[in-house]
Design a protein around this motif. Structure first.
Motif, mmCIF file in Angstrom:
data_model
loop_
_atom_site.group_PDB
_atom_site.id
_atom_site.type_symbol
_atom_site.label_atom_id
_atom_site.label_comp_id
_atom_site.label_asym_id
_atom_site.label_seq_id
_atom_site.Cartn_x
_atom_site.Cartn_y
_atom_site.Cartn_z
ATOM 1 N N LEU A 1 0.837 -1.210 0.000
ATOM 2 C CA LEU A 1 0.000 0.000 0.000
ATOM 3 C C LEU A 1 0.862 1.246 0.000
ATOM 4 N N TRP A 2 1.871 1.290 0.902
ATOM 5 C CA TRP A 2 2.687 2.495 1.017
ATOM 6 C C TRP A 2 3.667 2.644 -0.143
ATOM 7 N N VAL A 3 4.093 1.535 -0.736
ATOM 8 C CA VAL A 3 4.905 1.633 -1.953
ATOM 9 C C VAL A 3 4.065 2.251 -3.066
ATOM 10 N N GLY A 4 2.803 1.820 -3.179
ATOM 11 C CA GLY A 4 1.915 2.423 -4.173
ATOM 12 C C GLY A 4 1.723 3.909 -3.939
ATOM 13 N N ILE A 5 1.552 4.292 -2.672
ATOM 14 C CA ILE A 5 1.408 5.713 -2.339
ATOM 15 C C ILE A 5 2.690 6.472 -2.657
ATOM 16 N N ALA A 6 3.843 5.853 -2.356
ATOM 17 C CA ALA A 6 5.125 6.508 -2.639
ATOM 18 C C ALA A 6 5.284 6.783 -4.130
ATOM 19 N N ILE A 7 4.836 5.850 -4.956
ATOM 20 C CA ILE A 7 4.978 6.020 -6.404
ATOM 21 C C ILE A 7 3.963 7.012 -6.944
ATOM 22 N N VAL A 8 2.690 6.815 -6.594
ATOM 23 C CA VAL A 8 1.621 7.636 -7.185
ATOM 24 C C VAL A 8 1.580 9.029 -6.550
ATOM 25 N N HIS A 9 1.562 9.071 -5.224
ATOM 26 C CA HIS A 9 1.460 10.363 -4.539
ATOM 27 C C HIS A 9 2.785 11.119 -4.543
ATOM 28 N N GLY A 10 3.853 10.432 -4.058
ATOM 29 C CA GLY A 10 5.159 11.099 -3.992
ATOM 30 C C GLY A 10 5.755 11.329 -5.365
ATOM 31 N N GLY A 11 5.799 10.267 -6.167
ATOM 32 C CA GLY A 11 6.436 10.388 -7.475
ATOM 33 C C GLY A 11 5.681 11.264 -8.440
ATOM 34 N N PHE A 12 4.406 10.959 -8.634
ATOM 35 C CA PHE A 12 3.630 11.692 -9.640
ATOM 36 C C PHE A 12 2.965 12.952 -9.080
ATOM 37 N N PHE A 13 2.090 12.787 -8.084
ATOM 38 C CA PHE A 13 1.267 13.915 -7.649
ATOM 39 C C PHE A 13 2.082 15.083 -7.110
ATOM 40 N N GLU A 14 3.064 14.797 -6.242
ATOM 41 C CA GLU A 14 3.842 15.907 -5.672
ATOM 42 C C GLU A 14 4.664 16.610 -6.737
ATOM 43 N N GLU A 15 5.262 15.861 -7.650
ATOM 44 C CA GLU A 15 6.052 16.511 -8.689
ATOM 45 C C GLU A 15 5.159 17.273 -9.669
ATOM 46 N N MET A 16 4.012 16.710 -10.011
ATOM 47 C CA MET A 16 3.090 17.398 -10.922
ATOM 48 C C MET A 16 2.575 18.703 -10.315
ATOM 49 N N ILE A 17 2.154 18.639 -9.051
ATOM 50 C CA ILE A 17 1.557 19.830 -8.432
ATOM 51 C C ILE A 17 2.597 20.871 -8.061
ATOM 52 N N TYR A 18 3.706 20.459 -7.435
ATOM 53 C CA TYR A 18 4.652 21.452 -6.923
ATOM 54 C C TYR A 18 5.695 21.869 -7.954
ATOM 55 N N ARG A 19 6.417 20.926 -8.519
ATOM 56 C CA ARG A 19 7.435 21.317 -9.497
ATOM 57 C C ARG A 19 6.817 21.730 -10.826
ATOM 58 N N GLY A 20 5.795 21.013 -11.294
ATOM 59 C CA GLY A 20 5.197 21.358 -12.575
ATOM 60 C C GLY A 20 4.206 22.500 -12.476
ATOM 61 N N PHE A 21 3.068 22.241 -11.865
ATOM 62 C CA PHE A 21 1.967 23.206 -11.829
ATOM 63 C C PHE A 21 2.333 24.484 -11.081
ATOM 64 N N THR A 22 2.806 24.347 -9.837
ATOM 65 C CA THR A 22 3.036 25.539 -9.011
ATOM 66 C C THR A 22 4.146 26.420 -9.572
ATOM 67 N N ILE A 23 5.283 25.839 -9.933
ATOM 68 C CA ILE A 23 6.379 26.653 -10.459
ATOM 69 C C ILE A 23 5.963 27.387 -11.723
#
Length: 227
Positions: A116-138
């Protein structure tokens, strides 16, 4: 009105998306605090996707695209390795609150929670955080500031890093928030240097998150020292 004023549109988009992430996380804290971050950022990604499409753009305009040409694809792995090395270096610099370990306590001796947490690490940490903070926000901040020239991109990187660090303070404490903010600056700079390509960051973030979860599980099943 917003079509004639792109800066106002960018400001509104930032307020809505980051506000969504903040409000949903606060609502989730009293229900299931361990999953407040992933659930809130899922809501933020869905809202950001809708707003991006309303503006006539796609996620590829915010870094979620593979560059054309074999050279760009060959560079993907060394770029990701560089980001992994940076994150491993920055992680132990500042103390993280004990509640950070409490959040992942379910992993101990449980392969199901590990998955479960590996899935969260990949989807939330890998994709969502990078998409929202590095991509969208910047990139929304540079739209708000007018363009990406001069001091504007560095300022956008620092601002998103501050937001990113603050978001992690609820379970990592001040030290963890500062370390995470420093990671946000490093990843933001690499996003800029990699010509606004999110993929090396996504791969590195997902890989280090997966490694951290796996090490927690292995530590829990390791035989205790009889001495």
């Amino acid at each position: 009105m917003f079509k004639n004023n792109p800066r106002l549109a960018a400001l509104l988009d930032l307020i809505l998306v980051l506000g969504m992430a903040f409000v949903v996380k606060e609502l989730m804290m009293s229900v299931a605090w361990k999953y407040a971050g992933p659930v809130s950022l899922l809501c933020a990604v869905l809202l950001a996707t809708w707003l991006i499409r309303r503006r006539g753009k796609r996620w590829s305009d915010y870094g979620l695209t593979l560059r054309k040409g074999w050279k760009s694809k060959l560079l993907l792995l060394p770029q990701a390795i560089l980001m992994v090395a940076f994150r491993i270096w920055i992680a132990p610099l500042l103390p993280i609150a004990p509640s950070a370990e409490d959040r992942f306590a379910d992993i101990a001796n449980s392969p199901a929670f590990l998955m479960l947490w590996v899935g969260i690490a990949i989807v939330h940490g890998g994709f969502f955080e990078e998409m929202i903070y590095r991509g969208f926000t910047i990139l929304k901040l540079t739209e708000l500031l007018g363009d990406r020239s001069g001091w504007r991109m560095p300022l956008a990187i620092v601002l998103q890093a501050a937001i990113f660090g603050f978001r992690h303070m609820y379970y990592q404490g001040i030290g963890g928030a500062l370390a995470t903010g420093a990671m946000g600056i490093g990843f933001g700079l690499m996003f800029w240097l990699f010509r606004r390509n999110l993929w090396p960051l996504i791969i590195a973030h997902a890989a280090t998150g997966t490694f951290a979860m796996t090490m927690r599980y292995l530590a829990s099943i390791a035989p205790s020292d009889p001495g």
